[in-house]
Design a protein around this motif. Structure first.
Motif: not given
Length: 167
Positions: A80, A83, A96, A103, A124, A127-128
């Protein structure tokens, strides 16, 4: 939340709803048009949402939640970057950036039930570390509590109403 519409010839004017096994049963008069039905369902979803939601207001709360979910469901695999809530996503619930791990979550989700927001965040976050939606992606993303139920809720929410109508 899944919705089941029940039309009744005996029901003359009123609309009623109740939760039955996780399904919102909306009872409407048989004479209602499809447009009136959609309005009635949106109203009932809004009423249920008011009783069952927590308002998520700050980016800091969102970041704290994302870090907790990453640890609990994704074995800290998500990378992350940041966000935050955004108001310019009208066709997506979130997005993302694979390059940065940033995000963005649609502010339309600020008043949805926790399990729905958690499902979008986990989606999301996944997806990283897994781009696209291959089978492996869903094995991780569907670790969200009530993942299938959240998908149903979002489908109904997209079809029948927006968060700002839930006020």
């Amino acid at each position: 939340m899944p919705v089941k519409v029940i039309r009744s010839a005996k029901r003359k004017r009123t609309v009623a709803a109740r939760l039955n096994g996780g399904v919102l049963e909306v009872r409407i008069p048989g004479w209602m048009s499809k447009g009136e039905e959609a309005d009635a369902v949106a109203d009932m979803l809004s009423r249920v949402a008011k009783r069952t939601t927590t308002q998520h207001t700050s980016d800091e709360q969102l970041a704290t939640r994302a870090h907790q979910l990453n640890a609990k469901y994704l074995e800290n695999r998500a990378k992350l970057g940041s966000i935050r809530w955004v108001s310019n996503q009208n066709t997506r619930w979130g997005s993302t950036s694979l390059a940065t791990g940033d995000i963005r979550i649609s502010d339309r989700l600020q008043k949805v039930p926790d399990y729905v927001l958690d499902s979008v965040i986990i989606h999301e976050l996944t997806h990283t570390f897994i781009p696209g939606h291959p089978k492996e992606f869903w094995q991780w993303a569907d670790r969200a509590p009530k993942a299938e139920r959240a998908k149903g809720y979002l489908e109904a929410f997209a079809r029948f109403g927006h968060a700002e109508e839930a006020d």
